[in-house]
Scaffold this active site. Structure first.
Site, PDB file in Angstrom:
ATOM      1  N   LYS A 198       0.718  -1.250   0.246  1.00 25.00           N
ATOM      2  CA  LYS A 198       0.072  -0.089  -0.270  1.00 25.00           C
ATOM      3  C   LYS A 198       1.221   0.976   0.514  1.00 25.00           C
ATOM      4  O   LYS A 198       1.849   1.592   1.449  1.00 25.00           O
ATOM      5  CB  LYS A 198      -0.880  -0.525   1.563  1.00 25.00           C
ATOM      6  CG  LYS A 198      -2.470   0.626   1.004  1.00 25.00           C
ATOM      7  CD  LYS A 198      -2.014   2.038   0.864  1.00 25.00           C
ATOM      8  CE  LYS A 198      -1.663   2.782   1.898  1.00 25.00           C
ATOM      9  NZ  LYS A 198      -1.562   4.140   1.476  1.00 25.00           N
ATOM     10  N   THR A 253       5.952   8.240  13.486  1.00 22.60           N
ATOM     11  CA  THR A 253       5.769   7.450  15.137  1.00 22.60           C
ATOM     12  C   THR A 253       4.614   7.317  15.404  1.00 22.60           C
ATOM     13  O   THR A 253       3.564   6.332  15.918  1.00 22.60           O
ATOM     14  CB  THR A 253       6.938   8.188  15.860  1.00 22.60           C
ATOM     15  OG1 THR A 253       8.108   7.695  15.514  1.00 22.60           O
ATOM     16  CG2 THR A 253       6.321   7.072  16.865  1.00 22.60           C
ATOM     17  N   GLU A 254       3.428   7.961  15.035  1.00 20.67           N
ATOM     18  CA  GLU A 254       1.608   8.719  15.436  1.00 20.67           C
ATOM     19  C   GLU A 254       1.124   7.140  14.793  1.00 20.67           C
ATOM     20  O   GLU A 254       0.678   6.585  15.303  1.00 20.67           O
ATOM     21  CB  GLU A 254       1.229   9.825  15.171  1.00 20.67           C
ATOM     22  CG  GLU A 254       0.345   9.782  15.568  1.00 20.67           C
ATOM     23  CD  GLU A 254      -0.395  11.267  14.276  1.00 20.67           C
ATOM     24  OE1 GLU A 254       0.591  11.816  14.192  1.00 20.67           O
ATOM     25  OE2 GLU A 254      -1.375  11.758  14.828  1.00 20.67           O
ATOM     26  N   GLU A 273       9.575   1.281  10.663  1.00 21.42           N
ATOM     27  CA  GLU A 273      10.171   1.874  10.702  1.00 21.42           C
ATOM     28  C   GLU A 273      10.269   3.458  10.688  1.00 21.42           C
ATOM     29  O   GLU A 273       9.186   4.153  10.210  1.00 21.42           O
ATOM     30  CB  GLU A 273      11.249   2.096   9.985  1.00 21.42           C
ATOM     31  CG  GLU A 273      12.222   2.465   9.491  1.00 21.42           C
ATOM     32  CD  GLU A 273      12.933   3.784   9.291  1.00 21.42           C
ATOM     33  OE1 GLU A 273      12.686   4.709   9.527  1.00 21.42           O
ATOM     34  OE2 GLU A 273      12.644   3.899   7.883  1.00 21.42           O
ATOM     35  N   CYS A 307      14.386   9.706   7.058  1.00 18.22           N
ATOM     36  CA  CYS A 307      14.074   9.662   8.498  1.00 18.22           C
ATOM     37  C   CYS A 307      15.049   9.641   9.641  1.00 18.22           C
ATOM     38  O   CYS A 307      15.012  10.586  10.489  1.00 18.22           O
ATOM     39  CB  CYS A 307      13.015   8.136   8.620  1.00 18.22           C
ATOM     40  SG  CYS A 307      14.056   7.056   7.221  1.00 18.22           S
ATOM     41  N   GLU A 404       9.608  16.049  15.498  1.00 23.04           N
ATOM     42  CA  GLU A 404      10.758  16.016  14.487  1.00 23.04           C
ATOM     43  C   GLU A 404       9.836  17.054  12.995  1.00 23.04           C
ATOM     44  O   GLU A 404       8.213  16.921  13.130  1.00 23.04           O
ATOM     45  CB  GLU A 404      10.390  13.695  13.404  1.00 23.04           C
ATOM     46  CG  GLU A 404      10.730  14.259  12.222  1.00 23.04           C
ATOM     47  CD  GLU A 404      10.253  12.924  12.066  1.00 23.04           C
ATOM     48  OE1 GLU A 404       9.231  12.136  12.350  1.00 23.04           O
ATOM     49  OE2 GLU A 404      11.018  12.054  10.772  1.00 23.04           O
TER      50      GLU A 404
HETATM   51  P1  ADP Z   1       4.207  10.341   6.580  1.00 26.92           P
HETATM   52  O1  ADP Z   1       4.193  11.834   7.370  1.00 26.92           O
HETATM   53  O2  ADP Z   1       5.855  10.860   5.946  1.00 26.92           O
HETATM   54  O3  ADP Z   1       2.398  10.842   5.432  1.00 26.92           O
HETATM   55  P2  ADP Z   1       2.545   8.576   7.650  1.00 26.92           P
HETATM   56  O4  ADP Z   1       2.456   7.764   8.856  1.00 26.92           O
HETATM   57  O5  ADP Z   1       1.077   9.434   7.885  1.00 26.92           O
HETATM   58  O6  ADP Z   1       3.658   9.665   7.242  1.00 26.92           O
HETATM   59  O7  ADP Z   1       2.235   8.035   6.484  1.00 26.92           O
HETATM   60  C1  ADP Z   1       2.759   6.459   5.941  1.00 26.92           C
HETATM   61  C2  ADP Z   1       2.047   5.730   5.243  1.00 26.92           C
HETATM   62  O8  ADP Z   1       1.181   5.034   6.819  1.00 26.92           O
HETATM   63  C3  ADP Z   1       1.047   5.976   4.217  1.00 26.92           C
HETATM   64  O9  ADP Z   1       1.755   5.275   3.283  1.00 26.92           O
HETATM   65  C4  ADP Z   1      -0.260   6.212   4.613  1.00 26.92           C
HETATM   66  O10 ADP Z   1      -1.251   5.637   3.831  1.00 26.92           O
HETATM   67  C5  ADP Z   1      -0.086   5.151   5.795  1.00 26.92           C
HETATM   68  N1  ADP Z   1      -1.101   5.521   6.542  1.00 26.92           N
HETATM   69  C6  ADP Z   1      -1.602   6.475   7.039  1.00 26.92           C
HETATM   70  N2  ADP Z   1      -2.301   6.428   8.035  1.00 26.92           N
HETATM   71  C7  ADP Z   1      -2.623   5.006   8.174  1.00 26.92           C
HETATM   72  C8  ADP Z   1      -3.358   4.313   9.403  1.00 26.92           C
HETATM   73  N3  ADP Z   1      -4.406   4.500   9.652  1.00 26.92           N
HETATM   74  N4  ADP Z   1      -4.026   3.023   9.005  1.00 26.92           N
HETATM   75  C9  ADP Z   1      -2.748   2.524   7.902  1.00 26.92           C
HETATM   76  N5  ADP Z   1      -1.479   3.371   7.264  1.00 26.92           N
HETATM   77  C10 ADP Z   1      -2.073   4.521   6.920  1.00 26.92           C
END
Ligand code: ADP
Length: 500
Positions: A198, A253-254, A273, A307, A404
């Site tokens: 995904k 991380t969230e 990661e 990162c 970050e």
């Molecule tokens: P960034 O801050 O780099 O956008 P995210 O952690 O939000 O990082 O996103 C990284 C990946 O996680 C993306 O492919 C995003 O679509 C996916 N993602 C975001 N929210 C969720 C969620 N609630 N459950 C699973 N995947 C998610």
């Protein structure tokens, strides 16, 4: 897409961008079940230029079922390691043969300079796939000579087998779209797993092109599936899916905590990661010019959307002013522009949201008393530009020092002695990486074990190699990618004890 952008693209890229996009599920190109689409934006102009399917839960269900079927039976399940190696080599060759097109897609989608995409991202993908291909034939277990304490009259022998963990769900971010896909698919396909990828909603194109190359390489149907879609929809469905065996996630991380908890409910194996706030620590003997150039790479590479970005620069007070001046001069001279412009050194950020987030951090720094030695503002034009920024006059409790930022913003701070800098460098919830700049071997070696981070670079920053395990201490993640170590995440260890 505007005529100027289109004219910069190679014919194959233009053709791929123009054609309708589908999901790859079970070897077939299909529409999203609910038929919706997501717009893809050019970060250099802010304009939507393509659409991809908005995959949902039903699509994830179909993709996981296809991956499950490919794992449990059929050609893939009985394929010899050497044939998995050859297939992965073939895929690497195809990526190499299509390097310019893939680089242009990354530049268009993510905003990064096309030359960087070509000679860093795509080159690293090829390297990574080839490196991982080699492991397919080299994974094995150990033999043991057990001394079973309570059954002395029998003889035993034991061995371990490394078996593929099964169906891998991979969720990747937008900063290195193709490379993050490769970091997951290399070990997954080398070890005999199948997978559902995904990609991030901001940057879905290169994953779909990669999926075409997977088809062309001749992978059996269902081994590699791609579902584009929103994180909280498709991503959430994948991470909580009861029929995946392992979740490989790279992102914040969230969200990492969220997907990790969802996966744990099914006891799905996880590797995460996540974020970082990596320190660059400059000792008093360091060469000022080398540090300025190295620190510029450490923070401004990929517009700081890395990162491992060296976002906290600790410089011994003797050299502080010189290093800040050198780094600021480099920042002031960087050409900020569209990724497809071959002269661009610093591209736009990936999205309007990210630009606003980074500008919000810069404003918070100013509000709390920091000052910009250079930069500190958004770039001109309709794209998501932020000028390379060096903040000074900062305190350790400021948000720009603690959180970050994920943009081209470094906070430079002076320090007095090594005990102090070791403590301040570790004063963060993150622990992904750090760099030490010095030629004083004794002090460097004393500092290395004191830094709580998964990678410590010496006299360089964000230099990655396939042989080196990569991952985080503390809230920067769980597990390691790359190197031999990654296979601990993609295999299960089976112990076999035989009574003779
Ligand atoms: P960034 O801050 O780099 O956008 P995210 O952690 O939000 O990082 O996103 C990284 C990946 O996680 C993306 O492919 C995003 O679509 C996916 N993602 C975001 N929210 C969720 C969620 N609630 N459950 C699973 N995947 C998610």
């Amino acid at each position: 897409m505007d005529a100027h952008t289109s004219a910069l693209l190679n014919e194959n890229t233009r053709r791929f961008v123009a054609k309708p996009k589908r999901l790859l599920i079970g070897g077939a190109w299909v529409e999203a079940s609910e038929g919706g689409t997501l717009d893809v934006f050019d970060p250099a102009t802010g304009q939507a230029f393509a659409k991809v399917p908005a995959g949902g839960k039903a699509d994830i269900d179909r993709a996981v079922a296809a991956a499950r079927q490919a794992f449990d039976g059929g050609d893939w399940a009985v394929m010899r390691p050497v044939d998995r190696e050859r297939l992965l080599m073939k895929l690497a060759d195809l990526v190499e043969a299509n390097a310019q097109e893939l680089a242009e897609l990354e530049a268009l989608d993510n905003g990064k300079p096309v030359t960087v995409a070509r000679f860093a991202d795509v080159a690293l993908v090829v390297d990574s796939l080839r490196y991982m291909a080699g492991w397919a034939t080299k994974l094995g277990g150990e033999t043991m000579q057990p001394s079973v304490p309570i059954i002395r009259e029998r003889e035993f022998w034991g061995f371990t087998r490394r078996e593929p963990v099964g169906v891998v769900g991979a969720i990747i971010p937008w900063n290195f779209p193709l490379l993050m896909a490769a970091w997951k698919m290399g070990p997954a396909l080398a070890s005999g797993c199948t997978m559902v990828l995904k990609p991030a909603e901001e940057t879905p194109l290169s994953a779909l092109r990669l999926a075409e190359l997977v088809q062309e390489a001749g992978y059996p149907a269902g081994v590699f599936n791609v579902v584009t879609g929103l994180g909280h929809v498709a991503g959430a469905a994948l991470s909580s899916h009861p029929h995946i065996d392992k979740l490989a996630f790279t992102g914040s991380t969230e969200i990492g905590k969220l997907v990790g908890k969802a996966a744990l409910d099914n006891m799905t194996r996880i590797s995460l990661e996540l974020g970082g706030k990596s320190p660059m620590i400059v000792l008093d003997d360091a060469d000022v010019d080398a540090v300025a150039a190295g620190a510029a790479h450490g923070i401004f590479f990929n517009s700081g959307q890395v990162c491992t970005a060296g976002s906290r620069l600790f410089v011994h007070k003797k050299k502080f002013d010189q290093v800040v001046e050198g780094l600021s001069n480099i920042a002031a001279g960087m050409k900020v522009g569209a990724g497809l412009d071959p002269d661009t050194q610093l591209g736009p950020l990936v999205s309007a949201v990210q630009q606003e987030r980074v500008m919000g951090y810069i404003r918070s720094g100013f509000d709390e008393g920091a000052r910009a030695a250079v930069g500190g503002e958004a770039g001109a034009g309709g794209g998501y530009f932020v000028k390379p920024t060096v903040l000074v006059d900062a305190r350790d409790d400021m948000r720009v020092v603690r959180e970050e930022i994920f943009g081209p913003v470094v906070v430079a701070m002076p320090y007095d002695d090594l005990d102090e800098v070791a403590r301040r460098a570790n004063d963060t919830p993150y622990g992904l990486a750090a760099s030490i700049w010095s030629n004083d071997l004794t002090r460097v070696h004393r500092l290395i074990p004191r830094i709580k981070a998964g990678t410590v670079w010496v006299n360089c920053h964000t230099v990655l190699d396939n042989s080196m395990p990569f991952g985080g201490f503390k809230q920067s993640g769980i597990g390691r990618e790359m190197g031999r170590a990654v296979f601990d995440q993609y295999t299960e260890l089976k112990s076999v004890l035989m009574a003779l």
